[in-house]
Design a protein around this motif. Structure first.
Motif, mmCIF file in Angstrom:
data_model
loop_
_atom_site.group_PDB
_atom_site.id
_atom_site.type_symbol
_atom_site.label_atom_id
_atom_site.label_comp_id
_atom_site.label_asym_id
_atom_site.label_seq_id
_atom_site.Cartn_x
_atom_site.Cartn_y
_atom_site.Cartn_z
ATOM 1 N N GLY A 151 57.589 -8.579 18.826
ATOM 2 C CA GLY A 151 57.805 -7.119 18.684
ATOM 3 C C GLY A 151 58.743 -6.693 17.236
ATOM 4 N N ILE A 152 58.807 -7.502 16.259
ATOM 5 C CA ILE A 152 59.627 -7.024 15.189
ATOM 6 C C ILE A 152 58.447 -6.059 14.254
ATOM 7 C CG2 ILE A 152 60.215 -8.030 13.029
ATOM 8 C CD1 ILE A 152 60.702 -10.883 14.161
ATOM 9 N N ASP A 153 59.168 -4.882 13.851
ATOM 10 C CA ASP A 153 58.412 -3.862 13.104
ATOM 11 C C ASP A 153 58.439 -4.171 11.784
ATOM 12 O OD1 ASP A 153 58.541 -2.497 15.648
ATOM 13 O OD2 ASP A 153 60.557 -2.087 15.448
ATOM 14 N N LEU A 154 59.339 -4.728 11.256
ATOM 15 C CA LEU A 154 59.459 -4.790 9.697
ATOM 16 C C LEU A 154 59.763 -6.470 9.227
ATOM 17 C CD1 LEU A 154 61.543 -1.836 8.436
ATOM 18 C CD2 LEU A 154 59.127 -2.063 8.078
ATOM 19 N N LEU A 155 59.161 -6.642 7.975
ATOM 20 C CA LEU A 155 59.661 -7.952 7.584
ATOM 21 C C LEU A 155 59.974 -8.082 6.186
ATOM 22 C CD1 LEU A 155 59.812 -11.088 8.121
ATOM 23 C CD2 LEU A 155 57.319 -11.267 7.646
#
Ligand SMILES: [Fe+2]
Length: 586
Positions: free
Chosen positions: A563-567
Protein backbone atom coordinates in the motif's frame (compact mmCIF):
# COMPACT_ATOMS: atom_id res chain seq x y z
CA UNK A 1 46.52 -0.60 1.63
CA UNK A 2 43.32 -2.54 0.91
CA UNK A 3 41.77 -4.67 3.61
CA UNK A 4 38.61 -6.74 3.25
CA UNK A 5 36.70 -7.69 6.40
CA UNK A 6 34.29 -10.64 6.40
CA UNK A 7 31.72 -11.94 8.87
CA UNK A 8 29.85 -15.15 8.05
CA UNK A 9 28.40 -18.49 9.06
CA UNK A 10 26.33 -17.54 12.10
CA UNK A 11 23.79 -14.94 11.09
CA UNK A 12 23.93 -11.78 9.02
CA UNK A 13 27.02 -12.26 6.88
CA UNK A 14 28.67 -9.13 5.58
CA UNK A 15 31.74 -7.71 3.87
CA UNK A 16 33.50 -4.37 4.32
CA UNK A 17 36.45 -2.80 2.52
CA UNK A 18 39.02 -0.38 3.93
CA UNK A 19 41.34 1.57 1.68
CA UNK A 20 44.22 3.25 3.48
CA UNK A 21 42.48 2.87 6.80
CA UNK A 22 39.16 4.40 5.75
CA UNK A 23 35.94 2.46 5.01
CA UNK A 24 35.01 2.60 1.35
CA UNK A 25 32.02 0.29 1.44
CA UNK A 26 30.24 -2.24 3.61
CA UNK A 27 27.14 -4.33 2.97
CA UNK A 28 25.27 -7.28 4.43
CA UNK A 29 24.95 -10.36 2.26
CA UNK A 30 21.15 -10.37 2.69
CA UNK A 31 20.94 -7.06 0.83
CA UNK A 32 22.62 -8.66 -2.17
CA UNK A 33 21.20 -12.21 -2.07
CA UNK A 34 17.71 -11.12 -0.89
CA UNK A 35 17.64 -13.90 1.73
CA UNK A 36 16.83 -12.30 5.09
CA UNK A 37 19.63 -12.78 7.66
CA UNK A 38 21.68 -14.66 5.05
CA UNK A 39 24.51 -16.38 6.93
CA UNK A 40 26.27 -17.90 3.91
CA UNK A 41 29.81 -16.97 2.94
CA UNK A 42 29.15 -13.45 1.58
CA UNK A 43 30.20 -13.87 -2.03
CA UNK A 44 27.68 -11.29 -3.27
CA UNK A 45 28.78 -8.69 -0.71
CA UNK A 46 32.48 -9.30 -1.40
CA UNK A 47 32.00 -9.11 -5.13
CA UNK A 48 30.13 -5.83 -4.80
CA UNK A 49 32.77 -4.33 -2.50
CA UNK A 50 35.58 -5.20 -4.93
CA UNK A 51 33.58 -3.97 -7.93
CA UNK A 52 32.68 -0.76 -6.17
CA UNK A 53 36.32 -0.03 -5.40
CA UNK A 54 37.40 -1.15 -8.89
CA UNK A 55 39.86 -3.74 -7.62
CA UNK A 56 40.54 -7.45 -8.09
CA UNK A 57 41.02 -9.94 -5.24
CA UNK A 58 44.75 -9.99 -6.04
CA UNK A 59 44.89 -6.28 -5.16
CA UNK A 60 43.88 -7.01 -1.56
CA UNK A 61 46.66 -6.70 1.01
CA UNK A 62 44.72 -8.56 3.69
CA UNK A 63 41.45 -10.38 4.26
CA UNK A 64 40.26 -10.52 7.85
CA UNK A 65 37.70 -12.96 9.21
CA UNK A 66 35.75 -11.83 12.29
CA UNK A 67 36.35 -14.82 14.55
CA UNK A 68 38.81 -17.57 15.31
CA UNK A 69 37.03 -20.58 13.91
CA UNK A 70 39.13 -23.15 15.74
CA UNK A 71 38.27 -21.62 19.10
CA UNK A 72 34.62 -21.69 18.18
CA UNK A 73 34.93 -25.31 17.12
CA UNK A 74 36.59 -26.09 20.43
CA UNK A 75 33.70 -24.49 22.29
CA UNK A 76 31.08 -26.43 20.33
CA UNK A 77 32.98 -29.68 20.74
CA UNK A 78 33.62 -29.17 24.44
CA UNK A 79 30.03 -28.29 25.23
CA UNK A 80 28.67 -31.14 23.17
CA UNK A 81 30.94 -33.70 24.78
CA UNK A 82 30.33 -32.36 28.28
CA UNK A 83 26.63 -32.90 27.79
CA UNK A 84 27.00 -36.39 26.30
CA UNK A 85 24.87 -38.57 26.16
CA UNK A 86 22.14 -35.91 26.38
CA UNK A 87 23.69 -34.11 23.43
CA UNK A 88 24.01 -37.07 21.10
CA UNK A 89 21.22 -35.83 18.85
CA UNK A 90 22.81 -32.43 18.31
CA UNK A 91 26.32 -33.78 17.92
CA UNK A 92 26.16 -34.67 14.20
CA UNK A 93 24.60 -31.31 13.36
CA UNK A 94 27.18 -29.38 15.38
CA UNK A 95 29.99 -31.29 13.72
CA UNK A 96 28.50 -30.83 10.27
CA UNK A 97 28.22 -27.07 10.77
CA UNK A 98 31.69 -26.76 12.15
CA UNK A 99 33.53 -29.14 9.92
CA UNK A 100 31.69 -28.01 6.82
CA UNK A 101 32.45 -24.33 7.05
CA UNK A 102 33.39 -22.83 10.32
CA UNK A 103 36.73 -24.51 10.89
CA UNK A 104 38.04 -24.31 7.38
CA UNK A 105 37.48 -20.64 6.82
CA UNK A 106 41.07 -19.95 5.80
CA UNK A 107 40.78 -22.46 2.97
CA UNK A 108 37.36 -21.18 1.94
CA UNK A 109 38.58 -17.59 1.75
CA UNK A 110 41.78 -18.58 -0.04
CA UNK A 111 39.90 -20.56 -2.66
CA UNK A 112 37.05 -18.06 -3.16
CA UNK A 113 39.42 -15.16 -3.65
CA UNK A 114 42.39 -17.09 -5.03
CA UNK A 115 44.66 -15.54 -2.43
CA UNK A 116 47.70 -16.89 -0.59
CA UNK A 117 46.83 -18.01 2.93
CA UNK A 118 49.47 -15.63 4.29
CA UNK A 119 47.18 -12.68 3.50
CA UNK A 120 44.36 -14.06 5.63
CA UNK A 121 43.99 -12.86 9.23
CA UNK A 122 41.56 -13.61 12.02
CA UNK A 123 40.35 -11.51 14.92
CA UNK A 124 38.49 -12.74 17.94
CA UNK A 125 34.75 -12.22 17.63
CA UNK A 126 34.58 -9.69 20.46
CA UNK A 127 37.69 -7.87 19.24
CA UNK A 128 35.76 -7.26 16.02
CA UNK A 129 32.72 -6.04 18.03
CA UNK A 130 34.97 -3.79 20.12
CA UNK A 131 36.70 -2.31 17.07
CA UNK A 132 33.36 -1.76 15.30
CA UNK A 133 32.14 0.17 18.34
CA UNK A 134 35.29 2.13 19.22
CA UNK A 135 36.97 2.84 15.90
CA UNK A 136 33.79 4.13 14.20
CA UNK A 137 32.96 6.51 17.08
CA UNK A 138 34.16 10.13 17.19
CA UNK A 139 36.10 9.70 20.43
CA UNK A 140 39.80 9.29 21.19
CA UNK A 141 39.56 7.43 24.51
CA UNK A 142 36.72 5.29 25.72
CA UNK A 143 35.75 2.33 27.81
CA UNK A 144 34.48 -0.51 25.63
CA UNK A 145 31.68 -2.94 26.44
CA UNK A 146 30.60 -5.75 24.13
CA UNK A 147 27.73 -8.16 24.77
CA UNK A 148 26.11 -10.75 22.52
CA UNK A 149 24.89 -14.36 22.40
CA UNK A 150 28.28 -15.96 21.87
CA UNK A 151 31.26 -15.81 19.53
CA UNK A 152 34.03 -18.29 20.25
CA UNK A 153 33.81 -18.44 24.06
CA UNK A 154 33.33 -14.84 25.17
CA UNK A 155 29.79 -13.48 25.49
CA UNK A 156 30.61 -10.17 27.19
CA UNK A 157 33.87 -8.24 27.37
CA UNK A 158 34.97 -5.02 29.02
CA UNK A 159 38.04 -3.05 28.12
CA UNK A 160 39.25 0.26 26.85
CA UNK A 161 40.46 1.89 23.68
CA UNK A 162 42.76 4.75 22.91
CA UNK A 163 43.65 6.51 19.67
CA UNK A 164 46.98 8.13 20.47
CA UNK A 165 48.14 11.47 19.10
CA UNK A 166 51.05 9.73 17.32
CA UNK A 167 48.58 7.60 15.31
CA UNK A 168 48.87 4.38 17.31
CA UNK A 169 45.68 2.62 18.34
CA UNK A 170 45.28 0.49 21.44
CA UNK A 171 42.35 -1.75 22.27
CA UNK A 172 42.69 -3.77 25.43
CA UNK A 173 40.23 -6.31 26.76
CA UNK A 174 40.32 -6.41 30.55
CA UNK A 175 37.85 -9.14 31.41
CA UNK A 176 35.35 -11.42 29.78
CA UNK A 177 32.39 -13.59 30.64
CA UNK A 178 32.29 -16.92 28.84
CA UNK A 179 29.72 -19.26 27.36
CA UNK A 180 27.25 -20.55 28.51
CA UNK A 181 26.90 -17.46 30.71
CA UNK A 182 25.48 -15.01 28.24
CA UNK A 183 23.04 -12.09 28.33
CA UNK A 184 22.32 -12.62 24.65
CA UNK A 185 21.50 -16.29 25.22
CA UNK A 186 19.33 -15.38 28.22
CA UNK A 187 17.33 -12.96 26.09
CA UNK A 188 17.15 -15.40 23.17
CA UNK A 189 15.91 -18.12 25.49
CA UNK A 190 13.01 -15.88 26.52
CA UNK A 191 12.52 -14.99 22.85
CA UNK A 192 12.02 -18.69 22.08
CA UNK A 193 9.87 -19.21 25.21
CA UNK A 194 7.62 -16.32 24.16
CA UNK A 195 7.10 -17.95 20.75
CA UNK A 196 9.32 -15.68 18.62
CA UNK A 197 12.20 -16.52 16.29
CA UNK A 198 15.59 -16.65 18.01
CA UNK A 199 18.29 -14.39 16.53
CA UNK A 200 15.69 -12.41 14.66
CA UNK A 201 12.78 -11.42 16.88
CA UNK A 202 14.54 -10.31 20.06
CA UNK A 203 13.25 -6.78 19.49
CA UNK A 204 9.68 -8.12 19.69
CA UNK A 205 10.38 -9.15 23.28
CA UNK A 206 11.49 -5.59 23.99
CA UNK A 207 8.34 -4.22 22.31
CA UNK A 208 6.11 -6.63 24.25
CA UNK A 209 7.85 -5.71 27.52
CA UNK A 210 6.27 -2.24 27.39
CA UNK A 211 2.83 -3.85 27.77
CA UNK A 212 3.78 -5.78 30.89
CA UNK A 213 4.94 -5.22 34.44
CA UNK A 214 8.15 -6.76 35.77
CA UNK A 215 6.29 -9.02 38.18
CA UNK A 216 8.52 -12.03 37.50
CA UNK A 217 11.91 -10.48 38.23
CA UNK A 218 12.45 -12.85 41.17
CA UNK A 219 11.95 -15.85 38.90
CA UNK A 220 14.31 -14.42 36.27
CA UNK A 221 16.90 -13.90 39.00
CA UNK A 222 16.70 -17.60 39.74
CA UNK A 223 17.93 -18.42 36.23
CA UNK A 224 20.62 -15.71 36.09
CA UNK A 225 22.57 -15.02 39.23
CA UNK A 226 25.05 -12.30 40.01
CA UNK A 227 28.59 -13.39 40.85
CA UNK A 228 30.91 -11.93 43.48
CA UNK A 229 33.20 -10.40 40.85
CA UNK A 230 30.38 -8.23 39.49
CA UNK A 231 29.53 -10.56 36.60
CA UNK A 232 26.70 -13.04 36.24
CA UNK A 233 26.12 -16.75 35.70
CA UNK A 234 23.22 -18.57 34.11
CA UNK A 235 22.01 -21.50 36.19
CA UNK A 236 22.48 -24.44 33.81
CA UNK A 237 19.52 -26.53 35.04
CA UNK A 238 17.12 -24.03 33.46
CA UNK A 239 18.70 -24.03 29.98
CA UNK A 240 19.38 -26.46 27.18
CA UNK A 241 20.97 -24.24 24.49
CA UNK A 242 24.38 -25.29 25.72
CA UNK A 243 23.69 -28.95 24.97
CA UNK A 244 21.29 -29.01 22.03
CA UNK A 245 20.58 -26.86 19.03
CA UNK A 246 16.86 -27.64 19.03
CA UNK A 247 15.68 -26.34 22.41
CA UNK A 248 16.91 -23.42 24.48
CA UNK A 249 15.08 -23.84 27.79
CA UNK A 250 14.70 -26.88 30.06
CA UNK A 251 11.60 -28.27 31.74
CA UNK A 252 12.62 -26.56 35.00
CA UNK A 253 12.34 -23.25 33.17
CA UNK A 254 8.74 -24.12 32.27
CA UNK A 255 8.06 -25.13 35.89
CA UNK A 256 9.20 -21.67 36.91
CA UNK A 257 7.50 -19.51 34.28
CA UNK A 258 4.54 -21.64 33.12
CA UNK A 259 3.77 -23.10 29.70
CA UNK A 260 5.54 -21.43 26.75
CA UNK A 261 3.57 -19.55 24.12
CA UNK A 262 2.58 -21.41 21.00
CA UNK A 263 4.05 -19.30 18.17
CA UNK A 264 0.85 -19.70 16.17
CA UNK A 265 -1.40 -18.27 18.90
CA UNK A 266 -1.80 -14.50 18.86
CA UNK A 267 -0.88 -12.62 22.03
CA UNK A 268 -4.14 -11.37 23.49
CA UNK A 269 -3.37 -8.81 26.20
CA UNK A 270 -6.98 -8.96 27.36
CA UNK A 271 -6.38 -12.45 28.76
CA UNK A 272 -4.37 -13.40 31.83
CA UNK A 273 -2.23 -15.66 29.64
CA UNK A 274 -1.39 -12.78 27.29
CA UNK A 275 -0.54 -10.55 30.25
CA UNK A 276 1.67 -13.28 31.72
CA UNK A 277 3.76 -13.27 28.53
CA UNK A 278 4.00 -9.48 28.57
CA UNK A 279 5.01 -9.55 32.26
CA UNK A 280 7.59 -12.19 31.48
CA UNK A 281 9.05 -10.00 28.69
CA UNK A 282 9.07 -6.98 31.04
CA UNK A 283 10.84 -9.03 33.71
CA UNK A 284 13.68 -10.34 31.55
CA UNK A 285 14.06 -6.88 30.04
CA UNK A 286 14.39 -5.39 33.54
CA UNK A 287 16.99 -7.95 34.62
CA UNK A 288 18.97 -7.46 31.40
CA UNK A 289 19.01 -3.69 31.98
CA UNK A 290 19.94 -3.95 35.66
CA UNK A 291 22.80 -6.33 34.89
CA UNK A 292 24.20 -4.16 32.10
CA UNK A 293 23.90 -0.99 34.18
CA UNK A 294 25.79 -2.60 37.08
CA UNK A 295 28.58 -3.84 34.79
CA UNK A 296 28.88 -0.50 32.98
CA UNK A 297 28.82 1.45 36.25
CA UNK A 298 31.69 -0.63 37.62
CA UNK A 299 33.57 -0.12 34.34
CA UNK A 300 33.07 3.64 34.55
CA UNK A 301 34.35 3.75 38.12
CA UNK A 302 37.34 1.59 37.27
CA UNK A 303 38.40 3.54 34.17
CA UNK A 304 37.27 7.03 35.17
CA UNK A 305 36.45 7.61 31.49
CA UNK A 306 33.51 9.68 30.24
CA UNK A 307 32.84 7.83 26.96
CA UNK A 308 31.54 4.31 26.50
CA UNK A 309 31.65 2.51 23.15
CA UNK A 310 29.19 -0.35 23.20
CA UNK A 311 28.76 -3.13 20.64
CA UNK A 312 27.47 -6.68 20.14
CA UNK A 313 23.93 -7.81 19.39
CA UNK A 314 22.69 -6.88 22.88
CA UNK A 315 23.44 -3.23 22.00
CA UNK A 316 20.42 -3.32 19.67
CA UNK A 317 18.25 -3.11 22.79
CA UNK A 318 17.40 0.60 22.77
CA UNK A 319 15.57 0.57 26.10
CA UNK A 320 18.60 -0.90 27.87
CA UNK A 321 20.87 1.56 26.04
CA UNK A 322 18.89 4.53 27.36
CA UNK A 323 19.25 3.20 30.90
CA UNK A 324 23.00 2.71 30.37
CA UNK A 325 23.25 6.35 29.37
CA UNK A 326 21.16 7.54 32.31
CA UNK A 327 22.61 5.35 35.05
CA UNK A 328 26.10 4.08 34.24
CA UNK A 329 27.95 7.34 34.90
CA UNK A 330 29.25 7.62 31.32
CA UNK A 331 28.49 11.00 29.76
CA UNK A 332 28.38 9.70 26.21
CA UNK A 333 27.44 6.26 24.92
CA UNK A 334 28.31 5.36 21.33
CA UNK A 335 26.52 2.46 19.66
CA UNK A 336 27.48 1.94 16.00
CA UNK A 337 24.78 1.59 13.31
CA UNK A 338 25.72 -2.10 12.92
CA UNK A 339 26.51 -3.33 16.46
CA UNK A 340 25.65 -6.96 15.62
CA UNK A 341 27.65 -9.59 13.78
CA UNK A 342 27.33 -7.91 10.37
CA UNK A 343 29.20 -4.94 11.80
CA UNK A 344 32.04 -7.29 12.69
CA UNK A 345 33.07 -7.31 9.01
CA UNK A 346 33.97 -3.64 9.38
CA UNK A 347 35.25 -4.14 12.93
CA UNK A 348 37.58 -6.98 11.92
CA UNK A 349 39.03 -4.96 9.03
CA UNK A 350 39.59 -1.94 11.30
CA UNK A 351 41.12 -4.09 14.04
CA UNK A 352 43.58 -5.73 11.67
CA UNK A 353 44.48 -2.41 10.07
CA UNK A 354 45.14 -0.54 13.32
CA UNK A 355 46.29 -3.29 15.66
CA UNK A 356 47.86 -6.14 13.61
CA UNK A 357 49.35 -4.02 10.87
CA UNK A 358 49.95 -0.94 13.03
CA UNK A 359 48.60 1.48 10.46
CA UNK A 360 47.93 5.03 11.67
CA UNK A 361 44.60 6.13 13.09
CA UNK A 362 42.31 7.81 10.58
CA UNK A 363 39.15 9.86 10.91
CA UNK A 364 36.27 9.02 8.60
CA UNK A 365 32.66 10.12 8.14
CA UNK A 366 30.29 9.34 10.97
CA UNK A 367 27.41 7.85 8.98
CA UNK A 368 26.00 4.41 8.12
CA UNK A 369 25.76 4.79 4.33
CA UNK A 370 28.35 2.35 2.98
CA UNK A 371 26.24 0.17 0.65
CA UNK A 372 25.11 0.24 -2.99
CA UNK A 373 23.74 3.52 -4.38
CA UNK A 374 20.21 3.55 -5.78
CA UNK A 375 20.00 4.13 -9.55
CA UNK A 376 17.12 6.54 -10.14
CA UNK A 377 17.19 5.90 -13.90
CA UNK A 378 16.34 2.23 -13.33
CA UNK A 379 13.26 3.23 -11.36
CA UNK A 380 12.09 5.73 -14.00
CA UNK A 381 12.48 3.14 -16.75
CA UNK A 382 10.65 0.37 -14.91
CA UNK A 383 7.79 2.61 -13.80
CA UNK A 384 7.29 4.03 -17.30
CA UNK A 385 7.21 0.55 -18.80
CA UNK A 386 4.61 -0.31 -16.19
CA UNK A 387 2.57 2.77 -17.14
CA UNK A 388 2.82 4.49 -13.77
CA UNK A 389 3.01 8.27 -13.34
CA UNK A 390 6.68 9.25 -13.37
CA UNK A 391 8.12 12.71 -12.77
CA UNK A 392 11.75 13.74 -12.71
CA UNK A 393 12.15 16.82 -10.57
CA UNK A 394 14.71 19.12 -9.05
CA UNK A 395 15.34 18.59 -5.34
CA UNK A 396 13.31 21.58 -4.15
CA UNK A 397 10.20 20.72 -6.12
CA UNK A 398 10.42 17.02 -5.33
CA UNK A 399 10.64 17.71 -1.62
CA UNK A 400 7.66 20.08 -1.70
CA UNK A 401 5.54 17.55 -3.60
CA UNK A 402 6.47 14.69 -1.30
CA UNK A 403 5.78 16.84 1.77
CA UNK A 404 2.35 17.71 0.32
CA UNK A 405 1.60 14.03 -0.22
CA UNK A 406 2.72 13.06 3.31
CA UNK A 407 0.58 15.84 4.80
CA UNK A 408 -2.37 14.44 2.84
CA UNK A 409 -1.85 11.06 4.48
CA UNK A 410 -0.01 9.25 1.72
CA UNK A 411 2.72 6.71 2.37
CA UNK A 412 6.08 7.22 0.65
CA UNK A 413 8.86 4.77 -0.22
CA UNK A 414 12.05 6.83 0.06
CA UNK A 415 15.32 5.69 -1.56
CA UNK A 416 18.28 8.03 -1.50
CA UNK A 417 21.96 7.38 -2.20
CA UNK A 418 23.83 4.50 -0.57
CA UNK A 419 22.14 1.86 1.60
CA UNK A 420 22.60 1.76 5.35
CA UNK A 421 25.04 -0.74 6.83
CA UNK A 422 23.23 -2.36 9.76
CA UNK A 423 19.65 -3.30 10.57
CA UNK A 424 18.12 0.18 10.82
CA UNK A 425 16.76 2.32 8.01
CA UNK A 426 18.25 5.72 8.77
CA UNK A 427 16.83 7.73 5.90
CA UNK A 428 18.18 6.13 2.73
CA UNK A 429 15.84 3.12 2.47
CA UNK A 430 12.78 4.14 4.44
CA UNK A 431 9.02 4.05 4.30
CA UNK A 432 7.82 7.47 5.47
CA UNK A 433 4.37 8.52 6.64
CA UNK A 434 2.52 11.02 8.84
CA UNK A 435 3.23 10.16 12.49
CA UNK A 436 0.07 11.61 14.01
CA UNK A 437 -2.65 8.98 14.17
CA UNK A 438 -3.03 5.43 15.36
CA UNK A 439 -4.94 4.82 12.12
CA UNK A 440 -1.75 5.36 10.16
CA UNK A 441 0.08 2.86 12.38
CA UNK A 442 -2.66 0.32 11.84
CA UNK A 443 -2.73 0.98 8.11
CA UNK A 444 1.03 0.44 7.82
CA UNK A 445 0.82 -2.75 9.86
CA UNK A 446 -2.11 -4.03 7.82
CA UNK A 447 -1.34 -2.93 4.24
CA UNK A 448 2.42 -2.61 4.14
CA UNK A 449 4.40 -4.33 6.86
CA UNK A 450 1.98 -7.19 7.60
CA UNK A 451 3.12 -7.47 11.20
CA UNK A 452 2.03 -7.71 14.84
CA UNK A 453 0.36 -4.60 16.09
CA UNK A 454 2.17 -4.37 19.44
CA UNK A 455 5.34 -3.25 17.76
CA UNK A 456 5.73 0.52 17.53
CA UNK A 457 7.00 2.49 14.57
CA UNK A 458 9.85 4.95 14.96
CA UNK A 459 9.94 8.71 14.37
CA UNK A 460 12.64 10.73 12.61
CA UNK A 461 13.09 14.36 13.66
CA UNK A 462 15.66 17.06 12.83
CA UNK A 463 18.16 17.10 15.66
CA UNK A 464 17.44 20.81 16.25
CA UNK A 465 13.79 20.06 17.02
CA UNK A 466 14.23 16.80 18.90
CA UNK A 467 14.03 18.22 22.42
CA UNK A 468 10.76 19.98 21.68
CA UNK A 469 9.02 16.65 21.25
CA UNK A 470 11.10 14.14 23.21
CA UNK A 471 12.55 14.08 26.73
CA UNK A 472 16.21 13.74 25.97
CA UNK A 473 18.74 13.56 28.78
CA UNK A 474 22.31 14.73 28.03
CA UNK A 475 23.88 12.38 25.50
CA UNK A 476 20.55 11.13 24.16
CA UNK A 477 20.86 12.94 20.84
CA UNK A 478 24.08 11.04 20.15
CA UNK A 479 22.47 7.72 21.02
CA UNK A 480 19.58 8.67 18.73
CA UNK A 481 21.87 9.37 15.77
CA UNK A 482 21.53 5.73 14.67
CA UNK A 483 18.23 5.00 16.50
CA UNK A 484 20.02 3.25 19.35
CA UNK A 485 18.00 4.58 22.27
CA UNK A 486 14.37 4.65 23.39
CA UNK A 487 13.27 7.87 25.09
CA UNK A 488 9.96 9.35 26.32
CA UNK A 489 7.78 11.39 23.98
CA UNK A 490 6.82 14.56 25.86
CA UNK A 491 3.34 13.93 27.27
CA UNK A 492 1.81 16.96 25.55
CA UNK A 493 2.80 15.60 22.13
CA UNK A 494 1.84 11.95 22.55
CA UNK A 495 -1.70 12.31 21.20
CA UNK A 496 -0.37 14.06 18.09
CA UNK A 497 2.40 11.49 17.61
CA UNK A 498 0.23 8.44 18.17
CA UNK A 499 1.65 6.36 15.28
CA UNK A 500 5.18 6.53 16.69
CA UNK A 501 4.52 6.52 20.44
CA UNK A 502 4.69 3.15 22.14
CA UNK A 503 2.13 2.12 24.75
CA UNK A 504 4.46 3.28 27.55
CA UNK A 505 4.86 6.74 25.98
CA UNK A 506 8.30 6.07 24.53
CA UNK A 507 9.77 6.21 21.04
CA UNK A 508 12.93 4.94 19.37
CA UNK A 509 13.66 8.17 17.58
CA UNK A 510 16.26 9.08 15.02
CA UNK A 511 17.61 12.57 15.68
CA UNK A 512 18.78 13.60 12.22
CA UNK A 513 21.64 15.99 11.62
CA UNK A 514 21.30 17.83 8.32
CA UNK A 515 24.71 16.71 7.04
CA UNK A 516 23.93 13.01 7.45
CA UNK A 517 20.89 12.89 5.12
CA UNK A 518 20.27 16.41 3.75
CA UNK A 519 17.30 15.53 1.55
CA UNK A 520 15.41 13.81 4.36
CA UNK A 521 16.26 16.71 6.65
CA UNK A 522 14.80 19.13 4.08
CA UNK A 523 11.73 16.93 3.75
CA UNK A 524 11.17 17.00 7.52
CA UNK A 525 11.36 20.79 7.50
CA UNK A 526 8.96 21.02 4.55
CA UNK A 527 6.56 18.66 6.33
CA UNK A 528 6.86 20.76 9.49
CA UNK A 529 5.91 23.90 7.55
CA UNK A 530 2.67 22.19 6.52
CA UNK A 531 1.68 20.50 9.76
CA UNK A 532 3.56 22.38 12.49
CA UNK A 533 5.39 19.17 13.46
CA UNK A 534 8.64 18.35 11.59
CA UNK A 535 8.46 14.65 12.37
CA UNK A 536 7.80 11.66 10.14
CA UNK A 537 7.18 8.03 10.84
CA UNK A 538 10.23 6.18 9.49
CA UNK A 539 10.18 2.43 9.07
CA UNK A 540 12.56 0.27 7.11
CA UNK A 541 11.72 -0.16 3.44
CA UNK A 542 10.97 -3.86 3.31
CA UNK A 543 7.94 -6.08 3.34
CA UNK A 544 7.45 -8.72 6.02
CA UNK A 545 10.08 -11.46 5.86
CA UNK A 546 12.20 -9.66 3.25
CA UNK A 547 15.48 -7.79 3.71
CA UNK A 548 15.51 -4.00 3.32
CA UNK A 549 15.50 -3.05 -0.37
CA UNK A 550 18.85 -2.27 -1.97
CA UNK A 551 18.28 -1.48 -5.63
CA UNK A 552 15.64 0.64 -7.35
CA UNK A 553 13.87 -2.36 -8.87
CA UNK A 554 13.49 -4.06 -5.50
CA UNK A 555 11.94 -0.87 -4.19
CA UNK A 556 9.66 -0.76 -7.20
CA UNK A 557 8.61 -4.37 -6.79
CA UNK A 558 7.73 -3.73 -3.11
CA UNK A 559 5.85 -0.57 -4.09
CA UNK A 560 3.72 -2.54 -6.53
CA UNK A 561 2.95 -5.25 -3.97
CA UNK A 562 1.82 -3.14 -1.02
CA UNK A 563 0.00 0.00 0.00
CA UNK A 564 2.82 2.52 -0.63
CA UNK A 565 1.43 5.47 -2.62
CA UNK A 566 4.56 7.25 -3.82
CA UNK A 567 8.06 6.05 -4.53
CA UNK A 568 11.16 8.23 -4.67
CA UNK A 569 14.70 7.48 -5.85
CA UNK A 570 16.94 10.50 -6.32
CA UNK A 571 15.07 12.90 -8.62
CA UNK A 572 12.51 10.30 -9.72
CA UNK A 573 9.02 10.40 -8.23
CA UNK A 574 6.56 7.62 -9.06
CA UNK A 575 2.90 7.97 -8.07
CA UNK A 576 0.74 4.90 -7.89
CA UNK A 577 -2.47 5.16 -9.80
CA UNK A 578 -5.68 5.15 -7.74
CA UNK A 579 -3.99 6.28 -4.53
CA UNK A 580 -6.00 6.47 -1.36
CA UNK A 581 -6.26 9.73 0.54
CA UNK A 582 -6.51 9.90 4.29
CA UNK A 583 -6.14 13.19 6.08
CA UNK A 584 -3.86 12.75 9.11
CA UNK A 585 -5.42 13.81 12.42
CA UNK A 586 -2.74 16.17 13.70
FE1 LIG B 1 28.45 -11.35 18.05
Amino acid sequence: MRILGISAHYHDSAAALLVDGVPVCAVQEERMSRHKNDAAFPTGAIEWCLDHAGIEPADLDAVVFYERSLLKFERILTCTLRAFPRSWRSFPQAMKNSLGEKVWVRGIIASHLDLPKSKIYFTRHHEAHAAAAFLTAPTKRAAILTADGVGEWATLTIGRGERHADGRTEITAQREIRFPHSLGMLYSTFTAYLGFAVNDDEYKVMGLAAYGRPTMVDQVRKVIQRTADGGFALVPEYFEFQTTSTRSYASRFVDLFGPPRNPYDPIDLETSEGRRFADCAASVQRVLEDTLVDIARALQRETGLTDLCYGGGVALNGVANARLLAESGFERVFVPPAPGDAGCALGAALYADRIYLGNPDRDFPDHPFWGPVVAAGDLARAAREDEQDVAELGDAELIERVADALAEGRVVGWMDGATEFGPRALGHRSILAAPHSADMRDRLNRDIKYREEFRPFAPVVPIEAAETYFELPPGAARLSRFMSGVFPVRPEWRARLAAVTHVDGSARLQALERGMAPRLHALLEAYGRRTGIPILLNTSFNLSGEPIVTHALEGYSSFRRCGIDLLVAGPTLVSKRAVRREKPAN
